[in-house]
Scaffold this motif. Structure first.
Motif, mmCIF file in Angstrom:
data_model
loop_
_atom_site.group_PDB
_atom_site.id
_atom_site.type_symbol
_atom_site.label_atom_id
_atom_site.label_comp_id
_atom_site.label_asym_id
_atom_site.label_seq_id
_atom_site.Cartn_x
_atom_site.Cartn_y
_atom_site.Cartn_z
ATOM 1 N N ILE A 1 0.851 -1.193 0.000
ATOM 2 C CA ILE A 1 0.000 0.000 0.000
ATOM 3 C C ILE A 1 0.883 1.239 0.000
ATOM 4 O O ILE A 1 1.730 1.400 0.880
ATOM 5 C CB ILE A 1 -0.933 0.015 1.224
ATOM 6 C CG1 ILE A 1 -1.831 -1.225 1.232
ATOM 7 C CG2 ILE A 1 -1.764 1.293 1.248
ATOM 8 C CD1 ILE A 1 -2.730 -1.350 0.009
ATOM 9 N N ASP A 2 0.695 2.101 -0.975
ATOM 10 C CA ASP A 2 1.553 3.276 -1.133
ATOM 11 C C ASP A 2 0.962 4.557 -0.541
ATOM 12 O O ASP A 2 1.697 5.480 -0.209
ATOM 13 C CB ASP A 2 1.834 3.508 -2.622
ATOM 14 C CG ASP A 2 2.509 2.305 -3.265
ATOM 15 O OD1 ASP A 2 3.648 1.994 -2.869
ATOM 16 O OD2 ASP A 2 1.889 1.660 -4.130
ATOM 17 N N GLU A 3 -0.352 4.608 -0.410
ATOM 18 C CA GLU A 3 -0.984 5.851 0.020
ATOM 19 C C GLU A 3 -2.351 5.525 0.634
ATOM 20 O O GLU A 3 -3.054 4.637 0.154
ATOM 21 C CB GLU A 3 -1.162 6.776 -1.185
ATOM 22 C CG GLU A 3 -1.518 8.201 -0.852
ATOM 23 C CD GLU A 3 -1.526 9.071 -2.106
ATOM 24 O OE1 GLU A 3 -2.321 10.018 -2.156
ATOM 25 O OE2 GLU A 3 -0.726 8.796 -3.037
ATOM 26 N N ILE A 4 -2.692 6.240 1.701
ATOM 27 C CA ILE A 4 -3.969 6.014 2.379
ATOM 28 C C ILE A 4 -4.672 7.343 2.602
ATOM 29 O O ILE A 4 -4.049 8.321 3.029
ATOM 30 C CB ILE A 4 -3.772 5.318 3.744
ATOM 31 C CG1 ILE A 4 -3.123 3.945 3.570
ATOM 32 C CG2 ILE A 4 -5.103 5.179 4.475
ATOM 33 C CD1 ILE A 4 -2.731 3.288 4.875
ATOM 34 N N VAL A 5 -5.959 7.356 2.323
ATOM 35 C CA VAL A 5 -6.808 8.491 2.680
ATOM 36 C C VAL A 5 -7.883 7.982 3.624
ATOM 37 O O VAL A 5 -8.592 7.026 3.320
ATOM 38 C CB VAL A 5 -7.459 9.140 1.445
ATOM 39 C CG1 VAL A 5 -8.499 10.183 1.875
ATOM 40 C CG2 VAL A 5 -6.407 9.797 0.563
ATOM 41 N N LEU A 6 -7.980 8.608 4.780
ATOM 42 C CA LEU A 6 -8.987 8.268 5.773
ATOM 43 C C LEU A 6 -10.089 9.330 5.707
ATOM 44 O O LEU A 6 -9.829 10.523 5.887
ATOM 45 C CB LEU A 6 -8.350 8.229 7.160
ATOM 46 C CG LEU A 6 -9.229 7.873 8.352
ATOM 47 C CD1 LEU A 6 -9.835 6.492 8.186
ATOM 48 C CD2 LEU A 6 -8.413 7.943 9.646
ATOM 49 N N VAL A 7 -11.301 8.890 5.422
ATOM 50 C CA VAL A 7 -12.428 9.815 5.272
ATOM 51 C C VAL A 7 -13.240 9.806 6.565
ATOM 52 O O VAL A 7 -13.752 8.756 6.974
ATOM 53 C CB VAL A 7 -13.321 9.415 4.084
ATOM 54 C CG1 VAL A 7 -14.389 10.482 3.849
ATOM 55 C CG2 VAL A 7 -12.492 9.212 2.823
ATOM 56 N N VAL A 8 -13.357 10.974 7.199
ATOM 57 C CA VAL A 8 -13.991 11.048 8.510
ATOM 58 C C VAL A 8 -15.070 12.126 8.531
ATOM 59 O O VAL A 8 -15.142 12.980 7.638
ATOM 60 C CB VAL A 8 -12.956 11.336 9.618
ATOM 61 C CG1 VAL A 8 -11.860 10.273 9.620
ATOM 62 C CG2 VAL A 8 -12.343 12.722 9.448
ATOM 63 N N SER A 9 -15.879 12.103 9.563
ATOM 64 C CA SER A 9 -16.903 13.131 9.732
ATOM 65 C C SER A 9 -16.281 14.386 10.339
ATOM 66 O O SER A 9 -15.201 14.334 10.945
ATOM 67 C CB SER A 9 -18.016 12.623 10.642
ATOM 68 O OG SER A 9 -17.519 12.420 11.958
ATOM 69 N N ALA A 10 -16.989 15.493 10.215
ATOM 70 C CA ALA A 10 -16.513 16.746 10.805
ATOM 71 C C ALA A 10 -16.401 16.620 12.325
ATOM 72 O O ALA A 10 -15.486 17.180 12.948
ATOM 73 C CB ALA A 10 -17.452 17.886 10.422
ATOM 74 N N GLU A 11 -17.325 15.851 12.931
ATOM 75 C CA GLU A 11 -17.321 15.683 14.380
ATOM 76 C C GLU A 11 -16.089 14.920 14.864
ATOM 77 O O GLU A 11 -15.586 15.167 15.963
ATOM 78 C CB GLU A 11 -18.586 14.931 14.828
ATOM 79 C CG GLU A 11 -19.886 15.695 14.640
ATOM 80 C CD GLU A 11 -20.374 15.723 13.200
ATOM 81 O OE1 GLU A 11 -21.301 16.498 12.915
ATOM 82 O OE2 GLU A 11 -19.831 14.965 12.358
ATOM 83 N N ASP A 12 -15.614 13.988 14.054
ATOM 84 C CA ASP A 12 -14.475 13.160 14.459
ATOM 85 C C ASP A 12 -13.125 13.713 13.990
ATOM 86 O O ASP A 12 -12.078 13.196 14.401
ATOM 87 C CB ASP A 12 -14.634 11.741 13.890
ATOM 88 C CG ASP A 12 -15.654 10.928 14.654
ATOM 89 O OD1 ASP A 12 -15.799 11.147 15.864
ATOM 90 O OD2 ASP A 12 -16.311 10.067 14.034
ATOM 91 N N HIS A 13 -13.137 14.723 13.145
ATOM 92 C CA HIS A 13 -11.926 15.166 12.468
ATOM 93 C C HIS A 13 -10.780 15.477 13.435
ATOM 94 O O HIS A 13 -9.665 14.955 13.295
ATOM 95 C CB HIS A 13 -12.229 16.383 11.600
ATOM 96 C CG HIS A 13 -11.090 16.805 10.734
ATOM 97 N ND1 HIS A 13 -10.320 17.914 11.002
ATOM 98 C CD2 HIS A 13 -10.564 16.253 9.608
ATOM 99 C CE1 HIS A 13 -9.386 18.042 10.078
ATOM 100 N NE2 HIS A 13 -9.508 17.039 9.226
ATOM 101 N N SER A 14 -11.029 16.311 14.429
ATOM 102 C CA SER A 14 -9.948 16.712 15.336
ATOM 103 C C SER A 14 -9.455 15.531 16.168
ATOM 104 O O SER A 14 -8.243 15.378 16.381
ATOM 105 C CB SER A 14 -10.407 17.847 16.252
ATOM 106 O OG SER A 14 -11.499 17.436 17.064
ATOM 107 N N ASN A 15 -10.370 14.673 16.619
ATOM 108 C CA ASN A 15 -9.957 13.510 17.412
ATOM 109 C C ASN A 15 -9.144 12.522 16.582
ATOM 110 O O ASN A 15 -8.193 11.909 17.083
ATOM 111 C CB ASN A 15 -11.188 12.803 17.984
ATOM 112 C CG ASN A 15 -11.816 13.567 19.129
ATOM 113 O OD1 ASN A 15 -11.127 14.297 19.848
ATOM 114 N ND2 ASN A 15 -13.116 13.423 19.307
#
Length: 228
Positions: free
Chosen positions: A46-60
């Motif tokens: 795996i060369d690259e990862i994007v984690l897609v999160v909600s606005a509520e979870d973003h900072s955590n």
């Protein structure tokens, strides 16, 4: 031929019954999210990862990644899962020729299965992980009357990761935006585009943790894998 991963973690997890995103619930003493992200972050293919999160979870999520010293891109999700995947595809660089789309709530896919999927998608361009259904399936109408019973041999329960040539999946998502097409998974959009999608048999352990019962089963799977 770089391979990227979009890990979708932007759901609310309402069916789990808690006030917080289910991905923060402990599994084997660690958040469900940790098991999934680490698996891909430490996979050599795996060369690259994007984690897609909600606005509520973003900072955590950012704080957790910094604490764990895990380097992945983080982007915000959309109103629907399809929107979240599209945002993840946009965040991936053009260095990735292939992409795997995976639900963060499926922490039990194995390294061997990931490697096999990468090899297969390089040949087939669109491949999904699935398992044959065990139960007899009935098609039921709005009135509650059985309309038909499909042959069980032809029915598969679809899991993730789903793997595609990057250009193909981006084309499918763009066409869906232009026409208003909504699909229940990414493979459906690629099928709608007219491209064949092949199956790679997965594992019945590759469960999606959605309800409290799934969490209990997940603990049992972990204990089994540890030999306890």
């Amino acid at each position: 031929m770089g391979t990227g991963v979009v890990i979708v973690a932007a759901g609310s997890g309402k069916r789990m019954g808690g006030e917080r995103n289910k991905l923060w619930l402990p599994l084997g003493g660690e958040p469900i999210l940790a098991h999934t992200v680490r698996l891909f972050a430490t996979h050599r293919e795996i060369d690259e990862i994007v984690l897609v999160v909600s606005a509520e979870d973003h900072s955590n999520v950012l704080k957790w990644l910094d604490r764990e010293r895990i380097r992945v891109k983080v982007t915000l999700g959309g109103a629907e899962r399809q929107d979240s995947v599209r945002n993840g595809l946009t965040a991936l660089s053009d260095n990735c020729s292939f992409v795997l789309v995976h639900d963060a709530a499926r922490p039990f896919i194995t390294r061997q299965q990931i490697s096999a999927l990468i090899k297969k998608v390089q040949q087939d361009q669109a491949t999904i992980v699935a398992v044959p259904v065990k139960d007899t399936i009935k098609v039921v109408g709005a009135t509650g009357i059985v309309e038909s019973t499909p042959a069980r041999e032809s029915l598969w329960a679809v899991q993730t990761p789903q793997a595609f040539r990057m250009s193909l999946l981006r084309e499918a998502h763009q066409a869906a935006v232009e026409t208003g097409k909504m699909g229940t998974d990414d493979a459906m959009l690629v099928e709608w585009l007219g491209h064949p999608v092949t199956i790679m048999q997965g594992s019945y352990e590759n469960i999606k943790i959605t309800t409290p019962d799934d969490l209990w089963l997940g603990e049992e799977i972990l204990r089994k894998r540890k030999g306890e």
